[in-house]
Design a protein around this motif. Structure first.
Motif, PDB file in Angstrom:
ATOM      1  N   GLU A   1       0.833  -1.347  -0.004  1.00 31.53           N
ATOM      2  CA  GLU A   1       0.056  -0.041  -0.003  1.00 31.53           C
ATOM      3  C   GLU A   1       0.878   1.037   0.000  1.00 31.53           C
ATOM      4  N   GLU A   2       2.122   1.383   0.715  1.00 32.27           N
ATOM      5  CA  GLU A   2       2.520   2.446   0.658  1.00 32.27           C
ATOM      6  C   GLU A   2       3.464   2.747  -0.820  1.00 32.27           C
TER       7      GLU A   2
ATOM      8  N   ILE B   1       7.229  -3.722 -11.570  1.00 28.81           N
ATOM      9  CA  ILE B   1       7.998  -3.462 -10.335  1.00 28.81           C
ATOM     10  C   ILE B   1       7.813  -4.917  -9.671  1.00 28.81           C
ATOM     11  N   GLY B   2       8.894  -5.593  -9.521  1.00 30.60           N
ATOM     12  CA  GLY B   2       8.946  -6.890  -8.653  1.00 30.60           C
ATOM     13  C   GLY B   2       9.923  -7.197  -7.567  1.00 30.60           C
ATOM     14  N   HIS B   3       9.398  -7.509  -6.564  1.00 28.07           N
ATOM     15  CA  HIS B   3      10.014  -7.863  -5.329  1.00 28.07           C
ATOM     16  C   HIS B   3      10.315  -9.195  -4.786  1.00 28.07           C
ATOM     17  N   SER B   4      11.651  -9.435  -4.702  1.00 28.02           N
ATOM     18  CA  SER B   4      12.144 -10.727  -4.133  1.00 28.02           C
ATOM     19  C   SER B   4      11.565 -11.929  -5.418  1.00 28.02           C
ATOM     20  N   MET B   5      10.410 -12.964  -4.921  1.00 26.80           N
ATOM     21  CA  MET B   5      10.141 -13.762  -5.907  1.00 26.80           C
ATOM     22  C   MET B   5       9.353 -13.108  -7.067  1.00 26.80           C
ATOM     23  N   GLY B   6       8.911 -12.065  -6.589  1.00 28.98           N
ATOM     24  CA  GLY B   6       8.124 -11.161  -7.723  1.00 28.98           C
ATOM     25  C   GLY B   6       9.220 -10.680  -8.569  1.00 28.98           C
ATOM     26  N   GLY B   7      10.474 -10.483  -8.043  1.00 28.67           N
ATOM     27  CA  GLY B   7      11.702 -10.208  -9.133  1.00 28.67           C
ATOM     28  C   GLY B   7      11.974 -11.053  -9.918  1.00 28.67           C
ATOM     29  N   LEU B   8      11.902 -12.445  -9.751  1.00 25.90           N
ATOM     30  CA  LEU B   8      11.971 -13.601 -10.447  1.00 25.90           C
ATOM     31  C   LEU B   8      10.900 -13.395 -11.559  1.00 25.90           C
ATOM     32  N   ILE B   9       9.686 -13.556 -11.104  1.00 24.59           N
ATOM     33  CA  ILE B   9       8.584 -13.478 -12.097  1.00 24.59           C
ATOM     34  C   ILE B   9       8.699 -12.291 -13.129  1.00 24.59           C
TER      35      ILE B   9
ATOM     36  N   ALA C   1      20.618  -1.825   5.027  1.00 24.07           N
ATOM     37  CA  ALA C   1      19.251  -2.144   4.848  1.00 24.07           C
ATOM     38  C   ALA C   1      19.051  -3.867   4.527  1.00 24.07           C
ATOM     39  N   ARG C   2      17.841  -4.218   4.979  1.00 20.00           N
ATOM     40  CA  ARG C   2      17.553  -5.659   4.794  1.00 20.00           C
ATOM     41  C   ARG C   2      16.771  -6.096   3.538  1.00 20.00           C
ATOM     42  N   HIS C   3      15.929  -6.993   3.603  1.00 24.79           N
ATOM     43  CA  HIS C   3      15.397  -7.485   2.385  1.00 24.79           C
ATOM     44  C   HIS C   3      14.214  -6.608   1.637  1.00 24.79           C
ATOM     45  N   GLU C   4      13.330  -5.970   2.632  1.00 24.56           N
ATOM     46  CA  GLU C   4      12.246  -5.406   1.978  1.00 24.56           C
ATOM     47  C   GLU C   4      12.516  -3.773   1.934  1.00 24.56           C
ATOM     48  N   VAL C   5      13.188  -3.131   1.073  1.00 26.67           N
ATOM     49  CA  VAL C   5      13.551  -1.945   1.132  1.00 26.67           C
ATOM     50  C   VAL C   5      12.650  -0.879   0.932  1.00 26.67           C
ATOM     51  N   PHE C   6      11.479  -1.317   0.329  1.00 28.48           N
ATOM     52  CA  PHE C   6      10.363  -0.339   0.402  1.00 28.48           C
ATOM     53  C   PHE C   6       9.757  -0.284   2.012  1.00 28.48           C
ATOM     54  N   ASN C   7      10.005  -1.157   2.696  1.00 24.05           N
ATOM     55  CA  ASN C   7       9.667  -1.144   4.237  1.00 24.05           C
ATOM     56  C   ASN C   7      10.809  -0.774   4.997  1.00 24.05           C
ATOM     57  N   GLU C   8      11.824  -0.463   4.440  1.00 28.50           N
ATOM     58  CA  GLU C   8      13.119  -0.095   5.243  1.00 28.50           C
ATOM     59  C   GLU C   8      13.007   1.161   6.125  1.00 28.50           C
TER      60      GLU C   8
ATOM     61  N   GLU D   1      14.223   7.448   1.297  1.00 30.32           N
ATOM     62  CA  GLU D   1      15.322   7.578  -0.122  1.00 30.32           C
ATOM     63  C   GLU D   1      15.294   6.415  -1.193  1.00 30.32           C
ATOM     64  N   VAL D   2      14.647   5.367  -0.691  1.00 33.56           N
ATOM     65  CA  VAL D   2      14.305   4.302  -1.835  1.00 33.56           C
ATOM     66  C   VAL D   2      13.392   4.786  -2.859  1.00 33.56           C
TER      67      VAL D   2
END
Length: 269
Positions: free
Chosen positions: A44-45, A104-112, A242-249, A254-255
């Motif tokens: 959502e953010e 825009i894909g994150h993690s597994m979504g990046g693979l997809i 930063a750890r895995h979820e940069v949109f939630n960091e 900055e991201v």
């Protein structure tokens, strides 16, 4: 959290739920592709940031995830998930024909998303990969070497330095908190190889975002995949600590600024 609409499409294995954050006369369409075990509602953010920037946002729950149909976290073929995301893109373009599309894909979504760009890159204006599962990701091989995949949940502390992120993740009833399933791990392994052999995405603008303390999808392994995928039009942003979820960091402002700057460059360039 702003106006949200819901669509239900007939996906490859039953109904898939799509969240739309509408925007009248958008500058571009943003397709947001979530990661393993989670759902589009966790975005959502970033969706709000993208809408404010001028996007209409479409975000599906993948098969077996969130509010979509299917056995939980069971994905036997990621090519089918790519096909489902393409259905979402067709929906978005039917609402706003002729508008450029950013994936825009994150993690597994990046693979997809990486595989989507190999298959449908000529339909995209930009590709954004956040902590992507591509390249030399060792987890599938490690798990498949075991007789039984252990029930080891994701540590909430691995997601973000903000403890509230991990707490919300653990309390979210739409997040899967059980073990990975062998067919899904096998599909990960096959698709990693498919993407590695699938060629680059040519001059498609690619933004890679990654935390250098990502313990779930280590930076070095993803770099191998990103460098194979990029056709040379690559922008990378690596965030110290930063750890895995940069949109939630803790440095998400900055991201988001880096994301918007990249998209502005694509849209005006």
């Amino acid at each position: 959290m702003g106006d949200t609409r819901e669509h239900v499409l007939t996906g490859s294995h039953g109904p898939i739920t799509v969240r739309e954050r509408p925007r009248e006369r958008p500058r571009y369409l943003a397709l947001v592709v979530h990661g393993y075990g989670e759902h589009a509602g966790r975005y959502e953010e970033p969706a709000g940031v993208l809408v404010e920037h001028g996007a209409a946002v479409f975000a599906p729950d993948h098969m077996g995830h969130g509010r979509s149909a299917g056995e939980r976290v069971l994905v036997e073929d990621f090519e089918e998930v790519v096909g489902d995301v393409h259905l979402v893109a067709e929906l978005a373009r039917s609402v706003h024909p002729g508008v450029p599309v950013a994936l825009i894909g994150h993690s597994m979504g990046g693979l997809i998303s990486a595989r989507y760009a190999q298959r449908y890159g000529d339909e995209l204006a930009a590709l954004v990969l956040s902590g992507p599962v591509i390249g030399a990701w060792e987890l599938p091989g490690m798990l498949l070497s075991l007789d039984e995949i252990p029930d080891t949940p994701i540590s909430p502390a691995a997601l973000s330095r903000d403890p509230a992120v991990g707490a919300a993740y653990m309390a979210d009833p739409l997040v899967w908190h059980g073990p990975m399933k062998r067919p899904t791990v096998e599909a990960f392994a096959r698709t990693l190889e498919t993407v590695a052999k699938g060629g680059d995405v040519g001059r498609l603008p690619l933004l890679w975002l990654h935390g250098d303390d990502d313990r779930l999808v280590p930076l070095a392994g993803s770099r191998v995949g990103v460098e194979q995928l990029s056709g040379g039009n690559l922008t990378e942003r690596i965030y110290p600590g930063a750890r895995h979820e940069v949109f939630n960091e803790t440095n998400s402002a900055e991201v988001f600024a880096d994301l918007i700057r990249f998209l502005d460059g694509v849209l005006t360039g």
